[in-house]
Design an enzyme around this catalytic site. Structure first.
Site, PDB file in Angstrom:
ATOM      1  CB  SER A  87      -4.096  -2.106 -11.620  1.00 28.63           C
ATOM      2  OG  SER A  87      -5.225  -0.971 -11.325  1.00 28.63           O
ATOM      3  CD  GLU A  88      -2.669   1.214  -6.851  1.00 31.20           C
ATOM      4  OE1 GLU A  88      -2.076   0.900  -7.902  1.00 31.20           O
ATOM      5  OE2 GLU A  88      -2.640   2.492  -6.415  1.00 31.20           O
TER       6      GLU A  88
END
Lengths: 232, 220
Positions: B46-47
């Protein structure tokens, strides 16, 4: 030991004035410096340039500053959760620079590492590349993007000590450590402020050298933007 | 019959291999996580700064400090790690992430993608999409082949502001699975059950390449 402690948000933001450029940590509403944002709203400083990944929502976070028209320019990567923001942008009342999220984070990092610019492939061939220098390395094009130059960085940490050392919790870390490194003056608000010597030096995320003012915040709302759960 | 969003996600899940680090975008890509076979191990990135994204928390266990890039409350898993957003995009830029799955409003026959802006109407921003498409070695786009008016979103050239150029190699739509060839053109690989090749032809405005018999997608 150098003591970085100030009495609270009001004292911490005392010299933020009309026209200042400020960075604000957080991703969405996660890990935002709630106390300092509320103090800026009360102080009503205006013509601010805000560098922050998002712009809050209509009634919380940076959204509160937008509602009062305190922001002249917003530099963000994603602003989709804020109707007032979109309205001010489409009507031309608010100047907005949308930049890729990785570019935003890395321009903070460059500032904190003392590097004037970075090269990134993000945005090559798009409107983000307009007017920017392109360099080719090993057959691939990269945009030159400059390190941010911000008067103030305001971050939120979980724990901090009187020497300014910071520890973040879970994904509320996000942009906070890189912004903490990037401000000419960095203000940290923390959920728990402890005496220097209490935190294990091996577990510090942001060394105190980057932090100029620190205080223990209060009344954290920690609002959740998208509450998603599963059944037991 | 065209696929539902869930079925598009189900088909894309078949492209995921054991040991992959995967970044899932918002929308249909998020649904892909529901169809990962039990016998393969992958790690979701998840960035905002997390590797090892787990399922949504049980009711009452939501943690405001633990969210994904879509701002949804999530959980961690054994082996998870947390880092800042600069490192997150560092690992994307350095191609440590094996597969990126994201949505699109338009793609072109030379692999350009547009998914962040409709001038004068929708200005939400690119978030991490430009970083992901510029650096990822392996990108699958999940998108609608045609809009409600039946107009193709697979075009000779994108009409909307670009997110990235010459970066998309595979597209999964409600009608088909297609590769975008290095020399340009959509190569038809599979069709949705009950959809004819002729319908794909009339629904694809960009150059379409059809060679031999085209198999039907398998969704089980």
């Amino acid at each position: 030991m150098i003591n970085k402690v100030v009495s609270g948000a009001e004292e911490a933001i005392r010299d933020i004035s009309d026209g200042s450029t400020i960075m604000l940590g957080g991703f969405g509403l996660c890990g935002i410096p709630e106390n300092c944002i509320n103090a800026l709203v009360s102080k009503k400083v205006s013509d601010l340039t805000c560098i922050s990944n998002n712009a809050g929502v209509d009634d919380f976070g940076i959204g509160l500053m937008l509602k009062q028209r305190q922001v002249k320019k917003m530099i963000s990567s994603y602003v989709g959760e804020n109707a007032e923001f979109e309205r001010q942008l489409l009507s031309g009342e608010l100047e907005v620079e949308l930049i890729p999220q990785g570019t935003l984070a890395t321009r903070c990092l460059a500032a904190g590492y003392g590097m004037p610019a970075i090269f990134t492939p993000a945005g090559v061939g798009t409107e983000v590349a307009e007017g920017k220098e392109i360099r080719n390395f090993n057959g691939k094009d990269y945009l030159m993007e400059f390190a941010f130059d911000a008067d103030f960085a305001i971050v939120k940490a979980w724990k901090g000590d009187t020497a300014g050392n910071l520890i973040f919790r879970s994904t509320s870390r996000n942009f906070n450590p890189v912004m903490a490194m990037a401000g000419k003056i960095t203000i940290a608000e923390v959920e728990e402020l402890v005496e220097a010597g209490t935190l294990d030096p091996d577990y510090i995320h942001t060394p105190g050298i980057y932090v100029h003012r620190i205080f223990q915040g209060k009344n954290y709302e920690k609002r959740i933007e998208q509450r998603t759960v599963r059944k037991r | 019959m065209s696929l539902s969003k869930e079925q598009i996600a189900q088909r894309i899940a078949k492209e995921i291999k054991d040991g992959y680090y995967v970044n899932l975008g918002i929308g249909i890509p998020t649904l892909v996580a529901n169809y990962i076979p039990d016998n393969i191990n992958i790690v979701l990135q998840s960035e905002n700064g997390l590797l090892g994204m787990g399922p949504f928390p049980f009711e009452g266990e939501e943690d405001a400090d633990l969210i994904n890039a879509g701002k949804q409350t999530i959980t961690t898993l054994p082996g998870s790690s947390i880092f800042d957003s600069a490192m997150s995009f560092g690992m994307i830029r350095a191609q440590k992430v094996d597969l990126t799955i994201l949505g699109a409003m338009e793609v072109s026959e030379n692999g350009d993608i547009a998914n962040w802006k409709i001038p004068g109407k929708m200005v939400k921003g690119m978030g991490g999409a430009m970083d992901l498409v510029a650096s990822a070695k392996n990108i699958i786009v999940a998108m609608q082949h045609i809009n409600k008016a039946g107009e193709s979103k697979l075009l000779p050239a994108c009409t909307l502001p670009l997110t990235g150029v010459k970066c998309i190699k595979k597209v999964v739509t409600e009608l088909a699975v297609l590769d975008i060839l290095p020399e340009g053109g959509f190569k038809l690989l599979e069709i949705a059950p009950g959809v004819s090749v002729d319908f794909i032809r009339q629904s694809t405005l960009g150059k379409l390449i059809v060679e031999g018999e085209i198999p039907e997608m398998k969704l089980d």
